[in-house]
Design an enzyme around this catalytic site. Structure first.
Site, short mmCIF file in Angstrom:
data_model
loop_
_atom_site.label_atom_id
_atom_site.label_comp_id
_atom_site.label_asym_id
_atom_site.label_seq_id
_atom_site.Cartn_x
_atom_site.Cartn_y
_atom_site.Cartn_z
N GLY A 46 -3.95 -5.65 -1.39
CA GLY A 46 -2.96 -5.59 -2.46
C GLY A 46 -1.70 -4.89 -1.99
N GLN A 51 6.10 -0.37 -2.61
CA GLN A 51 5.66 -0.09 -1.24
C GLN A 51 6.54 -0.75 -0.18
OE1 GLN A 51 1.35 -1.18 -2.10
NE2 GLN A 51 1.10 0.43 -0.59
N CYS A 93 -5.12 2.86 1.15
CA CYS A 93 -3.79 2.41 0.73
C CYS A 93 -2.93 2.20 1.96
CB CYS A 93 -3.16 3.48 -0.18
SG CYS A 93 -1.50 3.03 -0.74
N LEU A 94 -2.20 1.09 2.00
CA LEU A 94 -1.35 0.79 3.17
C LEU A 94 -0.26 1.85 3.35
CD1 LEU A 94 -0.95 -3.08 2.72
CD2 LEU A 94 -2.38 -1.88 4.40
N HIS A 135 -5.37 -0.12 -8.83
CA HIS A 135 -4.66 0.58 -7.76
C HIS A 135 -3.19 0.14 -7.70
CE1 HIS A 135 -4.70 2.22 -3.43
NE2 HIS A 135 -3.56 1.57 -3.50
N GLU A 136 -2.96 -1.18 -7.82
CA GLU A 136 -1.58 -1.69 -7.70
C GLU A 136 -0.75 -1.36 -8.95
OE1 GLU A 136 -0.74 -2.40 -4.81
OE2 GLU A 136 -2.79 -2.58 -4.08
N HIS A 139 0.50 2.03 -8.61
CA HIS A 139 1.70 2.09 -7.75
C HIS A 139 2.97 1.84 -8.56
CE1 HIS A 139 0.61 2.67 -3.56
NE2 HIS A 139 -0.33 1.73 -3.60
NI NI Z 1 -1.89 1.40 -2.26
#
Ligand code: NI
Length: 170
Positions: A46, A51, A93-94, A135-136, A139
């Site tokens: 995701g 991000q 998380c990226l 999670h997204e 963000h």
């Molecule tokens: Ni993330």
């Protein structure tokens, strides 16, 4: 399409509560396509627009990790309703590389969102898909998964984040 750089903690854009998408144009569709490519290149499940430095309520999700190229779910202005159940499982998380920890999330949610043309739709998500959507959407509100941790797991996260802040300054 192009791969975009992914912002890392402690970039302040990751803490922004993103405003809603109001214009459904080619720019939005290009951003979504670039985000899908970026997510697949990073082998993520995701990615939220913040991000990649764009403060708007857009997220892309692919729990197949790009194995089925056309499978990405695009959520514009997503809202989570009706959370059910509770399950603790591993997340990463990226924007916070090399750190994973178990997070409590609902096992089932209902999501209201719009597509890239602005058409509203709803879906019911369970398990991993529900987790990734939560999670997204976090963000898009400037919330990171580490914010949900308590106790020992929070202390572990704090040490990792402190190292990331030090590396960002160095
Ligand atoms: Ni993330």
């Amino acid at each position: 399409m192009s791969v975009m750089p992914i912002l890392l903690y402690p970039d302040p854009v990751l803490r922004v509560r993103c405003p809603e998408v109001t214009v459904f144009d080619d720019g939005l569709r290009k951003l979504a396509a670039d985000m899908v490519e970026t997510m697949h290149a990073a082998v993520g499940v995701g990615l939220a627009a913040s991000q990649v430095g764009v403060e708007t309520r857009l997220a892309v999700i692919d729990v197949s990790v790009g194995e089925e190229e056309d499978d990405a779910l695009v959520l514009v202005n997503p809202v989570i309703d009706d959370p059910k159940g509770d399950e603790r499982d591993v997340e990463g998380c990226l924007s916070i590389p090399e750190f994973t920890e178990k997070v409590d999330r609902p096992t089932e949610i209902r999501v209201r969102a719009q597509d890239l043309e602005g058409a509203p739709f709803e879906l019911v998500a369970e398990g991993l898909l529900a987790r990734v959507i939560c999670h997204e959407v976090d963000h898009l509100d400037g919330v990171l998964f580490v914010d949900h941790l308590r106790g020992l797991r929070r202390e572990k996260a704090k040490r990792h984040l402190r190292r990331m802040r030090e590396e960002a300054i160095a």
